[in-house]
Design an enzyme around this catalytic site. Sequence first.
Site, short mmCIF file in Angstrom:
data_model
loop_
_atom_site.label_atom_id
_atom_site.label_comp_id
_atom_site.label_asym_id
_atom_site.label_seq_id
_atom_site.Cartn_x
_atom_site.Cartn_y
_atom_site.Cartn_z
N ARG A 80 -22.03 1.23 -32.92
CA ARG A 80 -21.99 0.76 -31.55
C ARG A 80 -23.04 -0.34 -31.37
NH1 ARG A 80 -25.88 1.51 -27.21
NH2 ARG A 80 -24.78 1.42 -25.26
N HIS A 125 -25.01 -5.15 -22.14
CA HIS A 125 -26.22 -4.32 -22.30
C HIS A 125 -27.41 -5.14 -21.78
CE1 HIS A 125 -27.92 -0.73 -24.71
NE2 HIS A 125 -28.96 -1.27 -24.08
N ASN A 169 -23.47 -0.82 -20.12
CA ASN A 169 -24.44 0.16 -20.56
C ASN A 169 -25.38 0.51 -19.41
OD1 ASN A 169 -25.97 1.68 -22.73
ND2 ASN A 169 -27.60 0.37 -21.91
N GLU A 170 -25.44 1.81 -19.11
CA GLU A 170 -26.37 2.32 -18.10
C GLU A 170 -26.38 1.49 -16.81
OE1 GLU A 170 -30.12 2.86 -20.11
OE2 GLU A 170 -29.35 4.47 -21.34
N ASN A 312 -25.53 8.14 -22.56
CA ASN A 312 -26.75 8.08 -23.35
C ASN A 312 -27.69 9.17 -22.84
OD1 ASN A 312 -25.63 5.70 -24.29
ND2 ASN A 312 -26.98 4.39 -23.07
N TYR A 314 -31.75 11.17 -23.51
CA TYR A 314 -33.00 11.19 -24.26
C TYR A 314 -33.87 12.40 -23.98
CZ TYR A 314 -31.96 6.50 -25.83
OH TYR A 314 -31.36 5.43 -26.43
N GLU A 380 -25.92 7.25 -27.18
CA GLU A 380 -27.31 7.02 -27.59
C GLU A 380 -28.07 8.32 -27.46
OE1 GLU A 380 -29.42 4.05 -25.35
OE2 GLU A 380 -27.93 2.50 -25.70
N TRP A 424 -29.65 6.76 -31.55
CA TRP A 424 -30.40 5.58 -31.17
C TRP A 424 -31.77 5.71 -31.80
CZ3 TRP A 424 -29.29 1.08 -28.64
CH2 TRP A 424 -30.39 0.23 -28.43
N GLU A 431 -38.05 -2.89 -27.60
CA GLU A 431 -37.94 -1.80 -26.62
C GLU A 431 -38.27 -2.28 -25.21
OE1 GLU A 431 -37.00 1.25 -25.92
OE2 GLU A 431 -35.88 1.21 -27.79
N TRP A 432 -37.62 -3.35 -24.79
CA TRP A 432 -37.74 -3.83 -23.41
C TRP A 432 -39.20 -4.00 -23.00
CZ3 TRP A 432 -33.15 -5.69 -23.01
CH2 TRP A 432 -32.05 -5.01 -23.58
C1 GBH Z 1 -31.91 3.44 -23.27
O1 GBH Z 1 -32.11 3.68 -21.90
C2 GBH Z 1 -31.39 2.02 -23.46
O2 GBH Z 1 -29.96 2.00 -23.34
C3 GBH Z 1 -31.78 1.41 -24.78
O3 GBH Z 1 -31.52 0.04 -24.77
C4 GBH Z 1 -33.22 1.72 -25.09
O4 GBH Z 1 -33.63 1.15 -26.30
C5 GBH Z 1 -33.38 3.22 -25.13
O5 GBH Z 1 -33.14 3.72 -23.87
C6 GBH Z 1 -34.75 3.70 -25.55
O6 GBH Z 1 -35.73 3.32 -24.67
O7 GBH Z 1 -40.06 2.56 -16.11
O8 GBH Z 1 -39.20 0.42 -15.41
O9 GBH Z 1 -39.82 0.77 -17.71
C7 GBH Z 1 -32.55 4.97 -21.53
C8 GBH Z 1 -32.88 4.99 -20.04
C9 GBH Z 1 -33.91 3.22 -18.82
C10 GBH Z 1 -35.17 5.16 -19.39
C11 GBH Z 1 -35.19 2.44 -18.55
C12 GBH Z 1 -36.46 4.40 -19.16
C13 GBH Z 1 -37.56 2.61 -18.10
C14 GBH Z 1 -37.65 1.91 -16.81
N1 GBH Z 1 -34.12 4.26 -19.80
N2 GBH Z 1 -36.27 3.34 -18.18
S1 GBH Z 1 -39.31 1.36 -16.49
#
Ligand code: GBH
Length: 479
Positions: A80, A125, A169-170, A312, A314, A380, A424, A431-432
């Site tokens: 994916r 995404h 995605n999400e 997804n 976690y 994920e 994932w 990681e954003w």
């Molecule tokens: C996933 O989101 C994503 O789909 C993926 O891209 C990412 O790599 C993975 O998580 C692992 O992190 O507090 O403003 O920083 C999971 C849901 C969405 C939970 C964003 C944490 C952080 C928002 N996530 N959130 S912030």
Amino acid sequence: MDTYFYGTFPKDFSWGVSSSAYQIEGGWDADGKGPSIWDNFTHVPGNINNNDTGDIACDSYNKVEEDIYLLRALGVKNYRFSLSWPRIFPSGRNNSINSHGVDYYNRLIDGLVANNITPIVTLYHWDLPQALQDIGGWENSELIDLFDSFADFCFQTFGDRVKFWITLNEPQVVAWVGYGAGTFPPNVNDPGNAPYRVAHILLKAHARVYHTYDDKYRASQGGVITLCPNIDWAEPKTPSDPRDIEAADRHLQFLVGWFTHPIFKNGDYPEVMKWKVGNRSELQNLPSSRLPVFTAEEREYIRGTADVFCFNTYTSKIVTHATTQLSPSSYEYDQEVLTSVDSSWPSSALSDHRAVAWGLRRLLNWIKEEYGNPPIYIIENGVGIKTTSDVDDNTRIFYYKTYIDETLKAYNLDNVNLRGYNAWSFMDSFEWLNGYDPRFGLHQVDFGNPNRPRTPKRSAVYYAEIIRNNGIPLHLQLF
Ligand code: GBH
């Protein structure tokens, strides 16, 4: 106590790994790619931990062969990944087709198909073309047409080989983190209003794309199409208190029902959302609810626009009802719940990502009951660990063993209609807001080396064994 359940999945169970374009591709301006909102956001110093960017990331844009080789070694049935909209349409529109971007995805898809790996392709995404943000992004309902025209192009171009599509995605993260909390681009901080308006447009955009697939491509291409919310299980703080049970369910309705109730149920938002947001809007003396209303025609158009249930996941959360009147008029507070995590749950690097495997079994059962036993794919699931060198990642092995074991229980003991499981992540990636730390990968990537070499972690070897055994049979005593 029977902590572990030993067993296997059905023969055609779809094991895979997941990634997303901005997090792994790099090549941010290569060969005519247009900028996305994440390119611009990461280029502003101070926005991302350590000022990391996805400019090069894992350099997967230049590593199709290597990536496919690693996928083969894992033995996955599916991979994916997502398509970068601005790599294909640099301006976001179909008058700006970038053939180099199309070539890249063709090479990747051809390579997967040649190796019997099913591509599961996400259309969005989070990396919106900047040109479309410039006209208001997902707050502008023109995005419905524009997303549809991008999707249409992708079906036409890749749909002969791609049979599994994910539109968004999400979507809750797009709406809430992008337009409510505002910590993700486009950084709109309007927690009581914009997320609802954006979600309304995202739902219509999703439905439009589904109907395009249905009307123009399904008969000849024969694939499935859906969307992929994130869902963390909500456990009532005091299970004997009906108010907490209600609060936990309400939290799930606001978190996921927001999108899945319209699509998998009746074309409309959950009753409790309409009720709560409506009441609180009235208390604010607003002329109408902050939650927008669908017309009967729109409800009919949105209802049923998903062929399978993907999500997804976690971690899990503890939910309790709010005892005092919550004053801020925000999406978050509209739920009238308070959430927390249990500090006794095993922690990972991300404090909000505690490892609570039993929550996944409960969540799977909740989805089964709530949406009438749909075919389910976990798209994920994984754990982030804060370390630069984690090839010896026992924590991750433990996470996968326990989470996969709970899915086995849900499948074998609870008859949940589970069709696939994806880890994932395929490899360490961007990681954003957190940059390159923590790491989620089954493969380590050396970001200090310009060649971005990949090394399988112990968890990759372990996951490959699970795939080879199609679950956790009794003799699988690797750990
Ligand atoms: C996933 O989101 C994503 O789909 C993926 O891209 C990412 O790599 C993975 O998580 C692992 O992190 O507090 O403003 O920083 C999971 C849901 C969405 C939970 C964003 C944490 C952080 C928002 N996530 N959130 S912030």
